[in-house]
Design an enzyme around this catalytic site. Structure first.
Site, PDB file in Angstrom:
ATOM      1  N   CYS A 138       3.140   7.129  10.710  1.00  0.00           N
ATOM      2  CA  CYS A 138       3.251   7.728   9.380  1.00  0.00           C
ATOM      3  C   CYS A 138       4.402   8.720   9.276  1.00  0.00           C
ATOM      4  O   CYS A 138       4.442   9.554   8.367  1.00  0.00           O
ATOM      5  CB  CYS A 138       1.934   8.384   8.961  1.00  0.00           C
TER       6      CYS A 138
ATOM      7  N   GLY B 258       1.886   4.936   1.775  1.00  0.00           N
ATOM      8  CA  GLY B 258       2.032   5.330   3.174  1.00  0.00           C
ATOM      9  C   GLY B 258       3.249   4.716   3.830  1.00  0.00           C
ATOM     10  O   GLY B 258       3.984   3.917   3.232  1.00  0.00           O
TER      11      GLY B 258
ATOM     12  N   THR C 117       2.551   2.310  10.295  1.00  0.00           N
ATOM     13  CA  THR C 117       1.381   2.563  11.124  1.00  0.00           C
ATOM     14  C   THR C 117       1.012   1.302  11.905  1.00  0.00           C
ATOM     15  O   THR C 117       1.623   0.248  11.744  1.00  0.00           O
ATOM     16  CB  THR C 117       0.191   3.053  10.283  1.00  0.00           C
TER      17      THR C 117
ATOM     18  N   ARG D 207       0.847  -1.196   0.000  1.00  0.00           N
ATOM     19  CA  ARG D 207       0.000   0.000   0.000  1.00  0.00           C
ATOM     20  C   ARG D 207       0.882   1.245   0.000  1.00  0.00           C
ATOM     21  O   ARG D 207       2.077   1.194   0.253  1.00  0.00           O
ATOM     22  CB  ARG D 207      -0.899   0.018   1.249  1.00  0.00           C
TER      23      ARG D 207
ATOM     24  N   LEU E 155      -5.006   6.288   6.169  1.00  0.00           N
ATOM     25  CA  LEU E 155      -5.391   5.803   4.853  1.00  0.00           C
ATOM     26  C   LEU E 155      -4.150   5.378   4.080  1.00  0.00           C
ATOM     27  O   LEU E 155      -3.144   6.093   4.049  1.00  0.00           O
ATOM     28  CB  LEU E 155      -6.146   6.896   4.095  1.00  0.00           C
ATOM     29  N   GLY E 156      -4.221   4.200   3.488  1.00  0.00           N
ATOM     30  CA  GLY E 156      -3.157   3.713   2.617  1.00  0.00           C
ATOM     31  C   GLY E 156      -3.771   2.778   1.600  1.00  0.00           C
ATOM     32  O   GLY E 156      -4.375   1.769   1.975  1.00  0.00           O
TER      33      GLY E 156
END
Length: 242
Positions: free
Chosen positions: A190, A93, A96, A91, A160-161
């Site tokens: 992040c 990003g 996290t 993904r 969000l990723g």
């Protein structure tokens, strides 16, 4: 001749899977990606779940803010030592955390069916959470910024990723409902120095469970993506679509 009526809204099946390991979540996404490739007009779905404690790092790798461990292997060993899994993910990003008390939504969509670009898709996914916070919980100060995700002041309430290949999406968004925020203290989420992580529970001063957020999220998703959402609950290890 009579004017044509409005086009019916597209139906998307939402499947609640409960609590899964990150590896199980990846297997689910791979299964539904294969369905999308073979049945592009029928296989759109929204995978909904919680993860067992896991730290994941995206395709950009470990950022300088989290590089004090020396390298990714040392970082992974430290995080596993506190009882979490560690996975590299395809993904977008950076580093996290996902865990219990966090609603994870993986939209598995063919963007060509929705007339969306990837940029528009990401914006709509973020706006879904902004609407959820404002309409569902009265948090009107929830917003997007130049940093990806959804924020309340300098506190991140949703990460969000996403990944997209040949217009097919995977990964998605994680909303902090009543997650234990102490997990985030072991990393710089992040890579954003000087900012913190929050949850709906933390902001409202009362317990907000994942299952209570689920219908609110689906309402916001349905409105933002102009679709009808049908919620089903998966049986154990149910990777099948009718």
């Amino acid at each position: 001749s009579a004017a044509a009526g409005p086009s019916p809204r597209r139906l998307i099946r939402a499947i609640w899977h409960g609590r899964l390991s990150y590896k199980e979540g990846l297997l689910l996404q791979r299964f539904h990606s294969a369905l999308l490739r073979s049945r592009p007009l029928k296989a759109d779905c929204l995978l909904l779940l919680e993860h067992r404690p896991v730290y994941t790092v995206g395709i950009r790798g470990v950022d300088p803010a989290n590089s004090a461990d020396g390298d990714t292997d040392q970082l992974a060993a430290r995080l596993r030592s506190i009882g979490a899994e560690f996975h590299r993910a395809d993904r977008g990003g950076l580093l996290t955390f996902h865990g219990p008390g966090q609603l994870v939504a993986y939209p598995m969509l063919d963007l060509r069916n929705h007339g969306r670009s990837l940029r528009d898709y990401v914006c709509r996914l973020q706006r879904t959470v902004v609407d959820l916070c404002a309409r569902g919980y009265g948090l009107g100060d929830a917003r997007t910024t130049e940093d990806v995700g959804v924020w309340i002041a300098d506190r991140k309430v949703a990460a969000l990723g996403v990944h997209a290949a040949n217009y097919l999406t995977s990964h998605g968004v994680a909303i902090n409902c009543n997650v234990d925020l102490a997990w985030f203290q072991h990393i710089v989420p992040c890579g954003l120095l000087g900012k913190s992580v929050t949850s709906l529970t933390n902001e409202l001063g009362r317990d907000v469970s994942v299952e209570s957020v689920l219908p609110e999220f689906l309402d916001s998703f349905s409105a933002e993506f102009n679709c009808e959402v049908q919620l089903t609950r998966a049986a154990t290890a149910d990777f099948c679509v009718e």
